[in-house]
Design an enzyme around this catalytic site. Structure first.
Site, PDB file in Angstrom:
ATOM      1  N   VAL A  63       0.864  -1.174   0.000  1.00  0.00           N
ATOM      2  CA  VAL A  63       0.000   0.000   0.000  1.00  0.00           C
ATOM      3  C   VAL A  63       0.904   1.228   0.000  1.00  0.00           C
ATOM      4  O   VAL A  63       1.773   1.361   0.864  1.00  0.00           O
ATOM      5  CB  VAL A  63      -0.936   0.031   1.226  1.00  0.00           C
ATOM      6  CG1 VAL A  63      -1.838   1.258   1.174  1.00  0.00           C
ATOM      7  CG2 VAL A  63      -1.773  -1.237   1.295  1.00  0.00           C
ATOM      8  N   ASP A  73     -12.255  -5.011  11.527  1.00  0.00           N
ATOM      9  CA  ASP A  73     -11.024  -4.382  12.023  1.00  0.00           C
ATOM     10  C   ASP A  73     -11.257  -2.895  12.251  1.00  0.00           C
ATOM     11  O   ASP A  73     -10.462  -2.055  11.844  1.00  0.00           O
ATOM     12  CB  ASP A  73      -9.874  -4.615  11.041  1.00  0.00           C
ATOM     13  CG  ASP A  73      -8.511  -4.254  11.658  1.00  0.00           C
ATOM     14  OD1 ASP A  73      -8.438  -4.123  12.892  1.00  0.00           O
ATOM     15  OD2 ASP A  73      -7.541  -4.084  10.900  1.00  0.00           O
TER      16      ASP A  73
END
Length: 878
Positions: free
Chosen positions: A598, A731
């Site tokens: 990322v 999450d």
């Protein structure tokens, strides 16, 4: 007399109304009769061809007698029967029946849920007025159980989802009841309703509590709700019909001084272009309490959704009434204007304006199917409505009165003489027809007066008898190889009610579950235990997901998506445009995982690419997050990455990170998402202090409790949107929330891939990396991820925010001790340890946290309720 209905239909064409009366709109929609075709009935699975969805027709016994999903239905399974009605219907009632299979069936659904969609893409879960999703179903294979949908559903697609407390085989037959939604209204958008809080009086909530769209900054978009449920508000807005709800429930209301323009703006979108004749608005007029009908309304029209609003509106001034406090319909002529969308400004006449219902009348290009249907049926075919006698607490069965016909015409407001004469003729013919209908109904009632019927508090149970005359030639018994579905042709085919089932699955006791799931809490095997979740009438049902792995670049799952949702989303082509890869400039690697990385990038020309750029800003670079998939990954990881792109492309909410573009023509595959100027919420708060005179005078970065409340409200709003899609984030934490200008928040999903937060995750037996300090006990011990476990994580996220992220949750416990503490929640002997109240946290918010950490799933609030509570706290703090 046979031509009377046709004459009636012709004479009523001049003055037909599209208002819906839920007490009359109760016609079977065609499962039993076969007007719903086999190809329009589908299912998620089936045992055999002989138990396929085409056999799910109420009161019919083709095939093996019903639809049966494959295998034992588990409590966490999502199996569904889907019906495509091909146009929008107003659905008021659902009938269900088990698999009798000529006295040999043993399967039925004890409970079920309803999901619905108007376009086949966005699916919504039906909830009653107490926010409960689970509907009590059958108690045997013999009886038909009818359940009123209160509120009703406006949809084209319906999914019936059986629910079970324990593993068992389930079979169903179904019928839907209602009528065509001839309004054609697909959605309305408007400001959120307000509340009246007077000292010494109960709070009156005037919000649209059944709205099924989404909310953005106190504006409602893209849904339908109380303004289209067919229920008219009472004269006294502080009272409501017998729903056991709060004062003001029947109305949506706004206060004059909340709008600088002095008007409420509402936009209506329709299924197709229509020629509108009038709009009817049911308003409250309790002027003694500052409530009046609107003083004036102006409506603009748009011929197509992509067109501009036409500049000349239709404007109407109303006659205000200071003598009669009764609620009333206000009819607004729309002058035969053509449009696919209408934008109306309702101007205040007093302090408050309250509306309970809006309907539209339009000229149809062809005969309306609902009028043909009604004209061809007698009144006795309408299922009876159920009304509660509030005094004695009993349910009565009442047939619709003869004068309450679905063809009652609105009061003519046109001075045209021919139209008036036509309506008068229609009324005369209607009276003749009603007389015939009454005589026919009396005849039918005389024949049926001995038929057994029992009305319970939310259902009608109907016994069947028409099978008693069926005769089957031959005396041979034919058995299928599968013992579960046994086709038997006995000598005597009299249709008797089964006394008891010969075989019954054993009840799963709590002690059995305890022993099955007990063990070493330090290293639990999250793959072995299946949660035991009951359902009760007073318990909201959290939709559990049949989890699909979307590994993405991190090598772990973030969003848990129902398989049925994935199927409906991934069958469509990717609609996100390809962004030129050469216009991405890498600035920083945010993190990496098993399958990729990322990166924080600058995207040149992105605003122009998205069509948002002005001439000055067209070349301005924009910060974005780019997920890159490594070129040498497995085919499964590649397919999962593409699935994630498809699903992310359809998440459209102001508080959820949006997918902006993709690079998928060559490797490495990339998805480009939003990134916020101030980074993630954890780092943002970590760098700030609590707002005080000292921090302000010394220019120290700080936040106030109001800022924290504003950000928490946005997180709750984004999670409410995900929950409405049955998505489970799994999450949720401050590290996965990004911060923009003016404390705007968007929920993201790449915190797991960042080395910065590796200490927040715990690896269990080398198989799974889990954020255990944010996870509910059932997620750690049982591997059970639901919307309710996301609510638990929201409570921990809220705790993080009010500590300004200066401390990790349960910082005084090791990872193993955190897991052992979840075991104490499981055993529920009072030894579990909770997070303590942060100094900055007000008592009401800490009470909310404690509710989020309730041991029992049913005791945790839903995100919708959490969001409403936080909005109210915001209003009280300003």
């Amino acid at each position: 007399m046979l031509c009377l209905p046709l004459l009636l239909l012709a004479s009523l064409s001049c003055c037909s109304s599209s208002e819906v009366n839920p007490a009359i709109c109760r016609y079977p929609l065609g499962m039993h009769e076969g007007t719903i075709r086999d190809e329009d009935i589908t299912a998620s699975s089936q045992w055999y061809d002989s138990t396929g969805p085409q056999y799910a027709r109420l009161l019919r016994e083709e095939g093996d007698g019903a639809w049966c999903p494959a295998g034992l239905l588990q409590p966490e399974d999502v199996q569904f029967l889907q019906i495509d009605l091909h146009k929008l219907f107003f659905i008021t009632l659902v009938g269900t029946q088990g698999r009798h299979a000529r006295a040999t069936g043993k399967e039925f659904a004890r409970a079920y849920r309803i999901d619905y969609s108007r376009n086949g893409e966005r699916w919504l879960s039906w909830k009653d007025r107490q926010n409960k999703q689970v509907i009590q179903g059958n108690t045997d294979t013999y009886d038909v159980v009818l359940k009123d949908l209160r509120p009703p559903v406006i949809a084209r697609y319906i999914r019936v989802i059986p629910v079970t407390e324990q593993p068992m085989t389930v079979c169903m037959r179904v019928e839907l009841y209602g009528c065509v939604w001839s309004d054609g209204l697909e959605s309305y958008s408007m400001p959120e309703g307000e509340m009246i809080a007077a000292p010494g009086h109960p709070i009156v909530y005037l919000n649209d509590s059944t709205y099924d769209g989404y909310q953005e900054r106190r504006l409602l978009h893209g849904g339908l709700g109380q303004l289209t449920d067919g229920v008219l508000g009472l004269d006294d807005f502080t009272k409501s019909h017998q729903y056991r709800v709060w004062p003001g429930y029947d109305y949506v209301g706004w206060k004059n001084d909340s709008f600088s323009s002095g008007a409420v703006e509402m936009e209506f979108q329709f299924d197709r272009q229509r020629n509108f004749t009038s709009m009817k608005v049911h308003c409250n007029n309790m002027f003694s309490k500052g409530v009046k009908i609107f003083e004036r309304v102006e409506c603009f029209f748009k011929p197509r959704l992509i067109a501009e609003w036409e500049p000349d509106p239709v404007g109407v001034d109303t006659v205000l009434d200071d003598k009669n406090p009764s609620a009333r319909f206000v009819t607004v002529p729309l002058s035969q204007r053509v449009g696919k969308a209408i934008l109306c400004h309702f101007y205040f006449a007093d302090t408050w304006m309250m509306i309970s219902e809006i309907s539209f009348q339009s000229d149809m290009d062809a005969s309306d199917p609902i009028m043909v249907t009604l004209a061809s049926r007698t009144t006795s075919e309408i299922l009876p409505s159920e009304e509660l006698n509030a005094t004695e607490g009993t349910w009565w069965t009442t047939s619709p009165p003869a004068a309450t016909s679905p063809w009652v015409a609105p009061k003519a407001e046109d001075s045209n003489t021919s139209s008036l004469v036509s309506c008068l003729v229609a009324i005369i013919l209607l009276l003749l027809f009603v007389i015939v209908a009454i005589l026919w109904r009396q005849h039918v009632q005389m024949r049926l007066e001995t038929a057994p019927r029992r009305i319970l508090e939310e259902d009608a149970t109907v016994r069947l008898s028409f099978y008693s005359s069926r005769i089957v030639n031959g005396q041979t018994q034919i058995h299928q190889t599968n013992p579960t579905y046994e086709r038997v042709f006995p000598l005597d085919l009299e249709y008797h009610q089964p006394i008891t089932l010969l075989q019954k699955l054993p009840e799963l006791s709590q002690s059995a579950e305890d022993s099955a799931c007990s063990g070493d809490y330090a290293e639990p095997d999250i793959t072995k235990c299946t949660p035991h979740q009951g359902f009760q009438n007073n318990v909201p049902h959290y939709a559990e997901t049949d989890i699909v792995s979307l590994q993405g670049v991190t090598g772990n799952n973030t969003y848990a998506v129902p398989a049925i949702t994935v199927d409906s989303l991934t069958k469509k082509d990717i609609t996100v445009a390809e962004f030129p890869r050469q216009q991405l400039r890498l600035k920083e690697k945010l993190g990496e995982g098993q399958f990729g990385e990322v990166h924080l990038c600058e995207a040149d020309g992105l605003l122009e690419f998205l069509g948002r750029a002005s001439s000055e800003a067209s070349s301005q670079a924009v910060l974005v997050a780019v997920k890159m998939l490594r070129a040498n990954v497995t085919k499964t990881a590649r397919n999962d990455f593409l699935k994630e792109i498809k699903i992310m492309s359809r998440l459209k909410d102001p508080n959820i990170i949006r997918l902006l573009g993709v690079c998928v023509r060559d490797d490495p595959l990339c998805m480009i998402t939003e990134y916020m100027e101030n980074g993630d919420l954890h780092q943002f708060l970590l760098q700030r202090q609590s707002r005080s005179t000292f921090t302000l005078s010394n220019n120290i970065p700080c936040v106030s409790c109001l800022h924290l409340l504003l950000m928490a409200t946005q997180i709750a709003s984004g999670m409410k949107y995900l929950a409405s899609l049955n998505f489970v984030h799994r999450d949720l934490a401050t590290r996965n929330c990004l911060v923009g200008n003016n404390y705007t928040i968007k929920i993201a999903d790449f915190g797991m891939s960042r080395n910065l937060y590796s200490g927040d995750y715990y690896r269990i037996q080398g198989r799974a990396v889990l954020p255990i300090r944010w996870m509910a006990w059932e997620s750690i011990l049982l591997g059970k991820f639901t919307t309710a476990s996301d609510v638990w994580a929201f409570g921990v996220t809220l705790w993080e925010m009010f500590t300004l992220c200066k401390e990790q949750p349960y910082s005084w416990l090791s990872d193993e001790q955190v897991i052992e503490n979840t075991g104490e929640f499981f055993r529920d002997q009072g030894r579990q340890v909770y997070l303590t109240q942060p100094p900055l946290c007000p008592n009401p918010l800490f009470s909310l946290m404690m509710k989020c950490w309730s041991r029992d799933i049913k005791d945790r609030p839903a995100f919708e309720a959490i969001h409403l509570f936080l909005v109210e706290q915001m209003d009280g703090s300003i």
